[in-house]
Design an enzyme around this catalytic site. Structure first.
Site, PDB file in Angstrom:
ATOM      1  N   ARG A  28       0.714  -1.278   0.144  1.00 12.56           N
ATOM      2  CA  ARG A  28      -0.083   0.046  -0.103  1.00 12.56           C
ATOM      3  C   ARG A  28       0.871   1.065   0.198  1.00 12.56           C
ATOM      4  O   ARG A  28       0.636   2.445  -0.493  1.00 12.56           O
ATOM      5  CB  ARG A  28      -0.894  -0.212   1.078  1.00 12.56           C
ATOM      6  N   ARG A 123      -6.635 -17.816  -9.189  1.00 14.87           N
ATOM      7  CA  ARG A 123      -7.337 -17.350  -7.807  1.00 14.87           C
ATOM      8  C   ARG A 123      -8.535 -16.294  -8.443  1.00 14.87           C
ATOM      9  O   ARG A 123      -8.349 -15.743  -9.448  1.00 14.87           O
ATOM     10  CB  ARG A 123      -6.327 -16.217  -7.112  1.00 14.87           C
ATOM     11  N   GLN A 170      -8.605  -7.326   0.769  1.00 13.45           N
ATOM     12  CA  GLN A 170      -8.400  -7.112  -0.610  1.00 13.45           C
ATOM     13  C   GLN A 170      -9.483  -6.634  -1.327  1.00 13.45           C
ATOM     14  O   GLN A 170      -9.449  -5.508  -2.359  1.00 13.45           O
ATOM     15  CB  GLN A 170      -7.698  -8.121  -1.350  1.00 13.45           C
ATOM     16  N   ASP A 315      -3.903 -15.591   7.557  1.00 10.75           N
ATOM     17  CA  ASP A 315      -2.599 -16.074   6.999  1.00 10.75           C
ATOM     18  C   ASP A 315      -1.687 -16.986   8.030  1.00 10.75           C
ATOM     19  O   ASP A 315      -0.645 -17.609   7.601  1.00 10.75           O
ATOM     20  CB  ASP A 315      -1.794 -14.676   6.527  1.00 10.75           C
ATOM     21  N   ARG A 388       4.123 -19.448   2.748  1.00  3.55           N
ATOM     22  CA  ARG A 388       3.582 -19.883   3.938  1.00  3.55           C
ATOM     23  C   ARG A 388       3.652 -21.478   4.265  1.00  3.55           C
ATOM     24  O   ARG A 388       4.038 -21.932   5.520  1.00  3.55           O
ATOM     25  CB  ARG A 388       2.446 -19.352   4.375  1.00  3.55           C
TER      26      ARG A 388
END
Ligand code: S3P
Length: 431
Positions: A28, A123, A170, A315, A388
């Site tokens: 951002r 996605r 998002q 997450d 991750r």
């Protein structure tokens, strides 16, 4: 693809780390700095591949961005003077870049085409494209705009009053950013509050954004004013060492400058519920609050993770699942269907990989059920190209008996390029 074989033997983790910059805030900072006219400076920027891809996209729009270690200077002619890119904007592995840029570009004068890697191509984008189309945006893409590549022709937009069908920062952010160039007041209503970095940071850039009863209000035609952004350490990166400190015997780790935004700190609630020994000190009240976290080896208790806390730790679920394998009792993770549409299907990936290590874990429709404590053993793990999942495997290797091989660890550079250096820095051999 970089395969890595890890065999830590008997180690303990001891010492202090400065956690790298927050990924959400770093993205951002570039986007908002590029929208503003003039010079924005950023300190503590995350040099992960996702954020570097964001920088490359904005350079293609004619924005000057200089990176000196973790200090970034953005010199922008302002969104109204961006150039139309002569090349495709490549967003790599980054859902945040792809989705937020859709919102930014929708109300600009720019025509652009965006595409990313193989994971991005799978996605869902309609969650952003649909509300933007309600605002009159012109976006085309595969499967009626569901998948990349996406083509955007910026044009004047209309504000909307939108109730979010999924908890997603998002989606919320894309709508708010489009709202900056819309006629009227855009309202985004959330049943469960998702991370609010966009709202906080827009205020830092001089934009009036109000939040009341779960609804964010923003009126169009407000220019952003260039400013200085201080990026906190990423709690989602700290999470791997918070869990490592709790599960590796005889350990004590101090993590400095960890971002503790209340919409991101669900992991703290869960660690406390699981009886992890955790101290929180040096709390700051910056635009993005931070603290020092110290964790020690602990005897953990199982817990239930579900409901409103999920967006605050979405997450962190892969690494919390590893923690649960070492806790007494049955941990249930529920209401987390969103995991299926992350960089990979994280329910399937976590369950498959932790099972290979000997964990007692089963997938459910909206999460997983894990019973512990279970000793872990060596295995050949897959990261699915998901940073991750790769890091979860590497932290598991610290307590596994035998060798753990991970097929692709290069993906860890997406959010935590210094991850293995940090393990080396903390790991003290017991022999
Ligand atoms: C992010 C929002 C979350 C998170 C992602 C970063 C952001 O995604 O999982 O890593 O920066 O806004 P969703 O908005 O899809 O929940």
């Amino acid at each position: 693809m970089t395969q890595k074989t890890l065999h830590y033997g008997s180690v303990r983790l001891q010492g202090s780390l400065i956690v790298p910059g927050d990924k959400s805030v770093s993205h951002r900072s570039i986007m908002f700095g590029a929208m503003a006219t003039g010079t924005t400076t950023v300190e503590g920027f995350l040099l992960g591949e996702d954020c570097l891809d964001t920088i490359k996209c904005f350079r293609k729009l004619g924005v000057n961005i200089d990176v000196q270690a973790t200090n970034v200077t953005i010199e922008s002619p302002g969104i109204n003077n961006w150039e139309e890119p002569s090349e495709v904007l490549y967003t790599g592995n980054s859902g945040t870049t792809t989705r937020l840029m859709l919102g930014v570009l929708a109300g600009s004068h720019i025509h652009a085409i965006m595409t990313g890697d193989a994971s991005i191509a799978k996605r869902p984008m309609r969650r952003v494209v649909d509300p933007l189309r309600l605002m009159q945006a012109d976006i085309r893409g595969r499967n009626n705009g569901q998948y990349t590549p996406l083509a955007i022709q910026g044009k004047p937009l209309q504000a909307i009053d939108y109730t979010m069908p999924v908890a997603s920062a998002q989606v919320k952010s894309a709508i708010l950013l489009a709202g900056l160039h819309a006629t009227g007041t855009t309202i985004v209503r959330e049943a469960v509050v998702s991370r609010d970095h966009t709202e906080r940071m827009l205020r830092q850039f001089g934009v009036a954004v109000t939040t009341k009863d779960g609804a964010v209000h923003l009126t169009g035609n407000q220019p952003l004013q260039a400013t200085h952004v201080k990026v906190p350490g990423d709690i989602s990166s700290a999470a791997f060492f918070l869990v490592a400190g709790a599960i590796v015997p005889n350990s004590e780790i101090t993590l400095q400058n960890v971002g503790l935004n209340p919409t991101r700190d669900g992991i703290i609630d869960v660690l406390q519920a699981m009886k992890v020994k955790l101290a929180i000190t040096d709390v700051t009240e910056d635009a993005e609050p931070t603290a020092t976290l110290t964790v020690q080896t602990s005897e953990m208790q199982a817990t239930i993770i579900g409901g409103d806390v999920i967006p605050r730790l979405i997450d962190e679920i892969p690494i919390l699942a590893l923690l649960a394998t070492q806790a007494h009792g049955t941990t249930i993770i529920k209401d987390a269907e969103e995991l299926k549409v992350k960089e990979t299907d994280r329910i399937q990936a976590v369950v498959t990989e932790l099972k290979k290590l000997g964990a007692t874990i089963e997938a459910t429709e909206d999460g997983m059920v894990i019973t512990g404590p279970t000793p872990l053993h060596g295995a050949n793990l897959a990261s699915y190209g998901d940073h991750r999942i790769g890091m979860m495997g590497a932290i598991a290797a610290l307590i596994a008996e035998g060798e753990v091989t991970i097929d692709d660890t290069a993906c860890i550079g997406i959010s935590y390029p210094t991850f293995f250096e940090h393990i080396e820095q903390l790991a003290k051999s017991l022999s």
